[in-house]
Design an enzyme around this catalytic site. Structure first.
Site, mmCIF file in Angstrom:
data_model
loop_
_atom_site.group_PDB
_atom_site.id
_atom_site.type_symbol
_atom_site.label_atom_id
_atom_site.label_comp_id
_atom_site.label_asym_id
_atom_site.label_seq_id
_atom_site.Cartn_x
_atom_site.Cartn_y
_atom_site.Cartn_z
ATOM 1 N N ASP A 38 -2.391 1.171 7.095
ATOM 2 C CA ASP A 38 -2.012 0.473 5.538
ATOM 3 C C ASP A 38 -1.429 -0.750 5.118
ATOM 4 O OD1 ASP A 38 -1.202 3.317 5.528
ATOM 5 O OD2 ASP A 38 -1.200 2.948 7.081
ATOM 6 N N ASP A 83 0.820 -1.262 -0.009
ATOM 7 C CA ASP A 83 -0.236 -0.068 -0.220
ATOM 8 C C ASP A 83 1.195 1.284 -0.073
ATOM 9 O OD1 ASP A 83 -2.368 1.476 0.183
ATOM 10 O OD2 ASP A 83 -1.898 1.483 1.924
ATOM 11 N N GLU A 120 -0.781 -1.270 -4.944
ATOM 12 C CA GLU A 120 -2.063 -0.400 -4.687
ATOM 13 C C GLU A 120 -1.915 0.684 -5.745
ATOM 14 O OE1 GLU A 120 -6.098 -0.413 -2.167
ATOM 15 O OE2 GLU A 120 -4.116 0.960 -2.094
#
Length: 163
Positions: free
Chosen positions: A140, A7, A67
């Site tokens: 996260d 992330d 991501e």
């Protein structure tokens, strides 16, 4: 297959390492890489690069998923996160990995079954799929684990379509 999910960020970068055997996900390690608040951006990016390379060397993932960025309001923050994402992609490529990118809605669809699921649903389903007693922290890290799960599902689908 060992999958590294990421992330992206520049202050806190979530990571999750899972093993996927085509049926079951097993968590190996998760957490966050943090960079020093207030440090010049170029030094934060160096710190991110070094820490990510160490993580890759430690866990030897066979696959990596990152991501995609999504930001609405703050363009300055978006640019900084984009710079960090570029460093993440560079580190993965230099370590011989071919990262795959997933949008937030793709991750939600894969993990929860609904592309507009809320954060709580995502985190709880990630916990359940990995057999964890508690929702992974920080957020996260939970997001990065969800990205890794998404990649596992996508890679399994790709194997079926190749047969």
């Amino acid at each position: 297959m060992v999958i590294l999910g990421i992330d992206p960020g520049y202050g806190t970068i979530g990571y999750g390492v899972v093993r996927y055997d085509g049926r079951k996900f097993t968590p190996i390690q998760y957490g966050a890489i943090t960079t020093q608040i207030g440090a010049p951006m170029h030094l934060r990016l160096c710190e991110l690069y070094d820490d990510l390379c160490t993580l890759i060397d430690t866990f030897h993932p066979e696959a990596a998923a990152v991501e995609e960025l999504f930001f609405n309001q703050n363009i300055t923050t978006g640019i900084q996160v984009a710079q960090a994402r570029g460093v993440i992609l560079l580190a993965l490529a230099q370590k011989g990995l071919h990262p795959v990118s997933y949008t937030p809605s793709q991750v939600k669809q894969s993990v929860v079954g609904y592309g507009k699921a809320d954060k709580h649903q995502m985190m709880e389903m990630t916990r359940i799929m990995l057999g964890l007693a508690k929702v992974p922290r920080p957020d996260d890290a939970a997001d990065a684990l969800a990205v890794a799960i998404c990649h596992g599902h996508a890679s399994r689908s790709a194997l079926y379509t190749q047969k």
